[in-house]
Design a protein around this motif. Structure first.
Motif, PDB file in Angstrom:
ATOM      1  N   GLU A 272       0.657  -1.216   0.021  1.00 27.82           N
ATOM      2  CA  GLU A 272      -0.025  -0.032  -0.177  1.00 27.82           C
ATOM      3  C   GLU A 272       0.904   1.245  -0.133  1.00 27.82           C
ATOM      4  OE1 GLU A 272      -3.661   1.970   2.147  1.00 27.82           O
ATOM      5  OE2 GLU A 272      -3.036   0.035   2.920  1.00 27.82           O
ATOM      6  N   LYS A 276       0.531   4.502  -2.522  1.00 24.38           N
ATOM      7  CA  LYS A 276       0.411   5.685  -2.334  1.00 24.38           C
ATOM      8  C   LYS A 276       1.390   6.791  -2.671  1.00 24.38           C
ATOM      9  CE  LYS A 276      -0.393   8.226   2.121  1.00 24.38           C
ATOM     10  NZ  LYS A 276      -0.650   7.934   3.438  1.00 24.38           N
ATOM     11  N   GLN A 306      -7.260   3.502  -5.797  1.00 19.15           N
ATOM     12  CA  GLN A 306      -6.556   3.956  -4.547  1.00 19.15           C
ATOM     13  C   GLN A 306      -5.556   4.938  -4.560  1.00 19.15           C
ATOM     14  OE1 GLN A 306      -7.577   2.765  -1.665  1.00 19.15           O
ATOM     15  NE2 GLN A 306      -8.919   0.983  -1.936  1.00 19.15           N
ATOM     16  N   TYR A 307      -5.712   6.176  -3.814  1.00 17.64           N
ATOM     17  CA  TYR A 307      -4.721   6.906  -3.919  1.00 17.64           C
ATOM     18  C   TYR A 307      -4.404   7.682  -5.276  1.00 17.64           C
ATOM     19  CZ  TYR A 307      -3.704   4.954   0.375  1.00 17.64           C
ATOM     20  OH  TYR A 307      -3.848   4.291   1.704  1.00 17.64           O
TER      21      TYR A 307
END
Length: 374
Positions: A272, A276, A306-307
């Protein structure tokens, strides 16, 4: 000797085990081929083409199951269908026996001689039977097209009156068959490509395709299995690997992940925090999503964001090019049948390395050395 071909009914499966072209070759060699109605329709092989090749279009699915001496499929039939096969029948398909011990027990109990297309050894003599390589090549090609389609940038450098657009930067993790095809396709589309693999042996192949090989010092440890696959690293070396991947992910517009370990969940290569740190609008295509995924944020069968990064866990990539995938798989199947069949009947000669390693069960016994050693 009746060879049976079923329509694939697993979700997202569009391939067929035998094409009309290979069906005709088998019929010319004296075999009967029974095909379930509509078996090839999703791959654009209508029943009429099978009839022209000399095949028998069966009345229904159960007719194929009950009459076949050798059943040829892509995916493994379910338990109820396996119970409809003749005692001693031969089944050839993708079995993934290491991941499915209950299936192996059932095949033993039913005395089905089962050959796994996923278990064909990676030796030069078996190259024309290697369905994993055939399908991986398609998956790598398609993954690059998906990435290009989802990215909101040009892939090649563009020189326009309004200014020059630099080429997209891409990173391919894993330089097996799928990874190399992804590299080649991204290069043809004009992207700058880097590639990482724990096996230093593949550096030359990566560079021959015009990509830069990302090197990480992992010492003298053997990083490749006997079958040519990448080995799982210890925790310290995994940390070194992740640090290198993190640095290269940050500057990549596209990341394609292809890393698999036979019989194990896919290794997590993209965490993750790495996602990011990627630029908004970047794309990750995780070919390994069916085996758990190389990115910890992957959701199989979905595109998630995501992000600001799109993470794609595609379903059955080879099946998305079903016509050519079926042609290649059918030729792999034909080559294996040529080895197995002698005087019109199966001859399980376990002195032959290919038959020994490909055969999972025979006459109620486990044959595969891979399963016996596991």
């Amino acid at each position: 000797m009746i060879l049976g071909v079923l329509e694939e009914i697993t979700e997202h499966e569009r391939r067929v085990a035998l094409t009309p072209e290979i069906t005709q070759k088998l019929i010319d060699e004296g075999f009967d081929v029974w095909v379930e109605p509509g078996a090839g329709m999703k791959s654009n092989f209508p029943d009429e083409h099978y009839k022209e090749s000399g095949a028998t279009i069966a009345g229904n699915r159960d007719d194929v199951l009950s009459k076949s001496d050798i059943l040829l499929t892509i995916q493994t039939p379910d338990e109820e269908e396996l119970k409809k096969l003749k005692k001693g029948a031969v089944l050839i398909c993708f079995l993934w026996a290491l991941q499915h011990p209950d299936l192996v027990e059932l095949l033993k109990e039913l005395e089905i001689s089962a050959l796994g297309m996923d278990a064909v050894p990676r030796i030069s003599r078996a190259q024309n039977m290697d369905a994993l390589s055939s399908m991986s090549s398609i998956a790598g090609y398609k993954s690059a097209l998906i990435a290009a389609n989802e990215l909101d940038k040009y892939l090649p450098m563009m020189m326009t009156a309004a200014g020059t657009i630099p080429p997209a930067k891409s990173l391919v993790l894993g330089a097996g068959v799928a990874g190399l095809q992804a590299i080649a396709t991204l290069r043809r589309l004009g992207a700058v490509v880097e590639a990482f693999d724990i096996r230093p042996e593949v550096k030359e192949q990566v560079e021959s395709l015009g990509a830069k090989f990302v090197e990480v010092e992992l010492g003298d440890e053997d990083t490749q299995t006997e079958g040519g696959y990448a080995k799982e690293l210890d925790e310290k070396k995994q940390d070194l690997q992740r640090q290198a991947i993190h640095e290269h992910c940050k500057k990549s517009d596209i990341v394609i992940t292809t890393a698999l370990i036979p019989g194990r969940p896919a290794p997590v290569l993209i965490t993750e925090p790495m996602v990011k740190d990627m630029s908004p609008g970047s794309v990750i295509v995780d070919i390994a999503s069916e085996n758990g995924g190389n990115c910890e944020l992957t959701e199989h069968g979905k595109i998630v964001e995501q992000y600001g990064v799109k993470i794609i866990g595609p379903n059955n990539l080879p099946s998305q090019l079903s016509l050519h995938a079926s042609k290649l798989y059918s030729k792999n199947m034909y080559a294996l049948l040529n080895l197995l069949l002698e005087d019109g009947k199966p001859n399980f000669n376990f002195e032959d390395e290919i038959l020994l390693k490909t055969t999972i069960t025979h006459q109620g016994e486990v044959i595969s050395p891979m399963l016996k050693s596991g």
